[in-house]
Design an enzyme around this catalytic site. Structure first.
Site, short mmCIF file in Angstrom:
data_model
loop_
_atom_site.label_atom_id
_atom_site.label_comp_id
_atom_site.label_asym_id
_atom_site.label_seq_id
_atom_site.Cartn_x
_atom_site.Cartn_y
_atom_site.Cartn_z
N CYS A 103 0.72 -1.14 0.07
CA CYS A 103 0.13 0.15 -0.25
C CYS A 103 0.81 1.84 0.04
O CYS A 103 0.35 2.03 -0.36
CB CYS A 103 -0.50 -0.28 1.17
N VAL A 104 1.68 1.66 0.29
CA VAL A 104 3.22 2.51 0.68
C VAL A 104 3.18 2.95 -0.89
O VAL A 104 4.00 4.20 -1.24
CB VAL A 104 3.76 2.06 1.85
#
Length: 362
Positions: A140-141
């Site tokens: 997700c980053v």
């Protein structure tokens, strides 16, 4: 040395479903009656997601008998969706594939060698000398980290054009034999989508744009937190990607993000009061509430993120780029205002990106 973002575009697969439809498919066919329907409905309802998009019709997921078949779909559909996102973003910037000097790709929901950006290059006609940087495993980053890596690349090529492409087909990672709470939560939270960003270095002619929807990237910061490797990620087995999602994530956000943001801003002679807009990854309701607490802001400061979660769910790395596109399209920031992009992911880690709209005193 600042980078100018010219265009951000998000794209979604054609199959759109209400959360109730997904829950029905989840409980009746995908997990084959091995979970309590009431429990699954509660987890899915608590995700605060109303609709999501999937790359396949819901009925076809039961036919994906092994990881190989799911990954074949990932390569085929991911290339198509990624190509759409890049072409749309280039058109929005008034550029063509032949103008691109560097392309960064990110994904965590499938495996492809050659990587997806190489396949997209052949599909849309990127130059043979295009510089490629695939980012795999950031989860997700990666949307925020990918934007930061564009900034790093354009420091060495200040007259260049760089593209970030994110493709995440989360639905293809679902594990039918996994009745864990983490899999139940993931089944109600994650969706499919892609996004692309087009940016130029400070010496490119388009870098002088005064369009408020074309912010500068001023700086970034990466943080990796100790003793948190099992907070989120994948366990890879014969069935493919098995979700790791620990209940400690909101606590990690509350413990670390506030000080990290304050320190990052202070290094640029700024405070939280100087930030006029946020571009935050929609990790889920509990993560967003923890992020609000860490930043000392109300729900309205992350309104665009909450709305993205409601409309399309969590798209892993593509989500924060969808939020950025929505922010710039619907509510362009004021002249000279500062923005902050934030995302968290496996590691456990975070990425902060400092943005500024054109104009004003800065």
């Amino acid at each position: 040395m600042t980078m100018r973002v010219l265009s951000v575009r998000g794209v979604l697969p054609e199959h759109r479903h209400r959360q109730e439809e997904i829950t029905e498919a989840f409980t009746t066919t995908l997990v084959e009656g091995t979970v309590d329907r009431g429990v699954a409905e509660r987890f899915h309802r608590n995700a605060c997601v109303e609709t999501r998009h999937t790359v396949l019709p819901l009925a076809e997921y039961a036919r994906l008998e092994d990881f190989g078949r799911a990954n074949d779909v990932f390569i085929r559909a991911g290339t198509e969706l990624g190509a759409r996102a890049v072409v749309d973003a280039l058109k929005g910037a008034g550029l063509t594939p032949a103008d691109v000097d560097c392309i960064v790709s990110c994904t965590v929901t499938g495996l492809a060698v050659p990587s997806l950006e190489a396949r997209v290059a052949a599909e849309i006609g990127l130059r043979p000398d295009v510089v490629r940087l695939p980012l795999v495993g950031l989860g997700c980053v990666a949307g925020a980290a990918g934007l930061a890596r564009l900034h790093d690349l354009l420091r060495g090529r200040p007259d260049g054009v760089a593209v970030l492409m994110s493709v995440e087909l989360c639905s293809l990672t679902f594990q039918r034999d996994d009745t864990s709470v983490a899999n139940l939560v993931a089944g109600g939270l994650f969706g499919d989508g892609a996004a692309a960003v087009v940016a130029v270095g400070p010496e490119h002619p388009l870098a002088r744009s005064g369009d408020l929807a074309r912010p500068e990237v001023l700086a970034s910061r990466s943080r990796l937190y100790p003793d948190s490797e099992r907070a989120m990620g994948w366990d890879i087995g014969s069935g493919g990607f098995r979700i790791v999602l620990d209940t400690s994530v909101p606590g990690l956000v509350r413990r670390h993000l506030g000080d990290d943001v304050r320190g990052f801003l202070a290094d640029h002679d700024l405070t939280g009061d100087d930030i006029g807009w946020y571009v935050a990854h929609p990790g889920g309701p509990k993560v967003l509430e923890a992020l609000q607490d860490a930043l000392g802001v109300g729900r309205d400061a992350l309104r665009v993120t909450w709305d993205s979660l409601r409309r399309i769910g969590n798209l892993s790395s593509a989500s924060v780029l969808h939020v950025m596109a929505d922010t710039l399209a619907a509510r362009p920031p004021g002249p000279g205002s500062y923005g902050l992009m934030l995302a968290m992911g496996p590691g456990f880690c975070s990425e902060l990106v400092l943005l500024r709209a054109p104009g004003g005193e800065g």
